[in-house]
Design an enzyme around this catalytic site. Sequence first.
Site, PDB file in Angstrom:
ATOM      1  N   ARG A  69     -16.638  51.103  30.279  1.00 11.63           N
ATOM      2  CA  ARG A  69     -15.911  50.585  31.446  1.00 11.63           C
ATOM      3  C   ARG A  69     -16.121  49.097  31.657  1.00 11.63           C
ATOM      4  O   ARG A  69     -15.221  48.395  32.114  1.00 11.63           O
ATOM      5  CB  ARG A  69     -16.334  51.356  32.694  1.00 11.63           C
ATOM      6  CG  ARG A  69     -15.766  52.774  32.760  1.00 11.63           C
ATOM      7  CD  ARG A  69     -16.401  53.566  33.881  1.00 11.63           C
ATOM      8  NE  ARG A  69     -17.798  53.872  33.581  1.00 11.63           N
ATOM      9  CZ  ARG A  69     -18.693  54.224  34.498  1.00 11.63           C
ATOM     10  NH1 ARG A  69     -18.339  54.263  35.774  1.00 11.63           N
ATOM     11  NH2 ARG A  69     -19.937  54.512  34.150  1.00 11.63           N
TER      12      ARG A  69
ATOM     13  N   GLY B  32     -23.473  54.183  27.483  1.00 14.89           N
ATOM     14  CA  GLY B  32     -23.763  54.606  28.843  1.00 14.89           C
ATOM     15  C   GLY B  32     -24.491  53.552  29.647  1.00 14.89           C
ATOM     16  O   GLY B  32     -25.625  53.208  29.336  1.00 14.89           O
ATOM     17  N   GLY B  33     -23.819  53.010  30.662  1.00 11.24           N
ATOM     18  CA  GLY B  33     -24.458  52.077  31.579  1.00 11.24           C
ATOM     19  C   GLY B  33     -24.725  50.697  31.016  1.00 11.24           C
ATOM     20  O   GLY B  33     -25.490  49.936  31.614  1.00 11.24           O
TER      21      GLY B  33
ATOM     22  N   CYS C 256     -16.820  64.592  26.206  1.00 10.03           N
ATOM     23  CA  CYS C 256     -15.947  64.570  27.382  1.00 10.03           C
ATOM     24  C   CYS C 256     -16.144  65.830  28.210  1.00 10.03           C
ATOM     25  O   CYS C 256     -16.060  66.949  27.685  1.00 10.03           O
ATOM     26  CB  CYS C 256     -14.486  64.449  26.958  1.00 10.03           C
ATOM     27  SG  CYS C 256     -13.341  64.380  28.358  1.00 10.03           S
TER      28      CYS C 256
ATOM     29  N   LYS D 229     -19.451  61.518  18.619  1.00  4.01           N
ATOM     30  CA  LYS D 229     -19.883  60.955  19.897  1.00  4.01           C
ATOM     31  C   LYS D 229     -20.307  62.121  20.781  1.00  4.01           C
ATOM     32  O   LYS D 229     -19.510  63.035  21.028  1.00  4.01           O
ATOM     33  CB  LYS D 229     -18.773  60.150  20.571  1.00  4.01           C
ATOM     34  CG  LYS D 229     -19.218  59.454  21.860  1.00  4.01           C
ATOM     35  CD  LYS D 229     -18.111  58.546  22.395  1.00  4.01           C
ATOM     36  CE  LYS D 229     -18.625  57.717  23.578  1.00  4.01           C
ATOM     37  NZ  LYS D 229     -18.868  58.527  24.780  1.00  4.01           N
TER      38      LYS D 229
ATOM     39  N   GLN E  12     -10.365  58.915  17.604  1.00  7.04           N
ATOM     40  CA  GLN E  12     -11.209  59.970  18.161  1.00  7.04           C
ATOM     41  C   GLN E  12     -10.396  61.239  18.349  1.00  7.04           C
ATOM     42  O   GLN E  12      -9.330  61.220  18.978  1.00  7.04           O
ATOM     43  CB  GLN E  12     -11.840  59.587  19.497  1.00  7.04           C
ATOM     44  CG  GLN E  12     -12.856  60.653  19.930  1.00  7.04           C
ATOM     45  CD  GLN E  12     -13.491  60.420  21.266  1.00  7.04           C
ATOM     46  OE1 GLN E  12     -12.822  60.453  22.287  1.00  7.04           O
ATOM     47  NE2 GLN E  12     -14.814  60.211  21.275  1.00  7.04           N
TER      48      GLN E  12
END
Length: 343
Positions: free
Chosen positions: A232, A209-210, A96, A136, A66
């Site tokens: 994460r 995301g999530g 970001c 992204k 990336q």
Amino acid sequence: MTEYQPHRLSVAPMMDWTDRHCRAFHRRFTRRALLYTEMVTTGAVLRGPRERLLRFAREEHPVALQLGGSVPAELAEAARIGRDLGFDEINLNVGCPSDRVQSGCFGAALMREPALVADCAAAMIAAAGPVPVSVKCRIGVDDQDPEVVLPEFLRRVAAAGVGRFAIHARKAWLQGLSPKENREIPPLDHDLARRMKVAFPELEIAINGGITDLDTAEAFLARGLDGVMIGRAAYHNPALLGAVDRRVFGGATPDVAAEDAVRAMLPYIEAELRNGAELPRITRHMLGAFQGRPGARAWRRMLSERAHRAGAGPELVERALAEVTGAGDQVSVGNATPDLQPR
């Protein structure tokens, strides 16, 4: 290049986390998922410690680089370097929200500059040759209306030749929220990302995301999305990756237990220490291996408190592992470790 579609499940690029030691550990759980480097700026690639920043092992494939930047010529040169080093994909960061990224006018700030992103992408594609270039992005920033901004962004960047996007289904607020808050506070709009796949069926679209478990990942894939990117959750609970090859990619291999992934890391740790690596730089990525299991706290404590001591090595990891396997858990599920040869 691999024959299957590695972006079907990927581990998101995460600053300060997805370095080569992290990727080495994640690869012990899954042979097939696409792994990403941390974001590396074009300045660092072209003028910084390139060998250290871009180093990766053959066993990490498939692995994507990336890049962060907004100058087409610099991104093109960095993409060429990534191609020559053997990365399987080159990705442009348009998501970001950190202050450092904004000051360089790249990352999420580029959501306001789709024409520039298109120019950057075209330059990268020309330089990367057969290696695919992806983007992204967020669904928008600040007061933008994602329903308007996102489809126009995809249309313009796709016209430059990009066929693959990973959409973090949150806005980014460039002022007023920290990077951590930008990962948690703006509401998720997974349905908008899904509708982009309907609107642009020719594009490969992954959602980010999530997403915290494989049930959710499989549900998104079943609804027509081409890929799911987990961030994460994969870092803090890497054991969830142990079932990816079977559940997401249809592999006929047994799931990989955390114990087996840790044992598979021991030769890597020994080799890296011989080459001058510091043990805490490796084991910090392994702390979540047994999340939610008996002995997990002792595992984390032993590695956190003792890995920095002189002479600490693989035997410390083995002792910490004994804290888990001696806590009444089943020692191994499937007793499998992934074949680390790229395919």
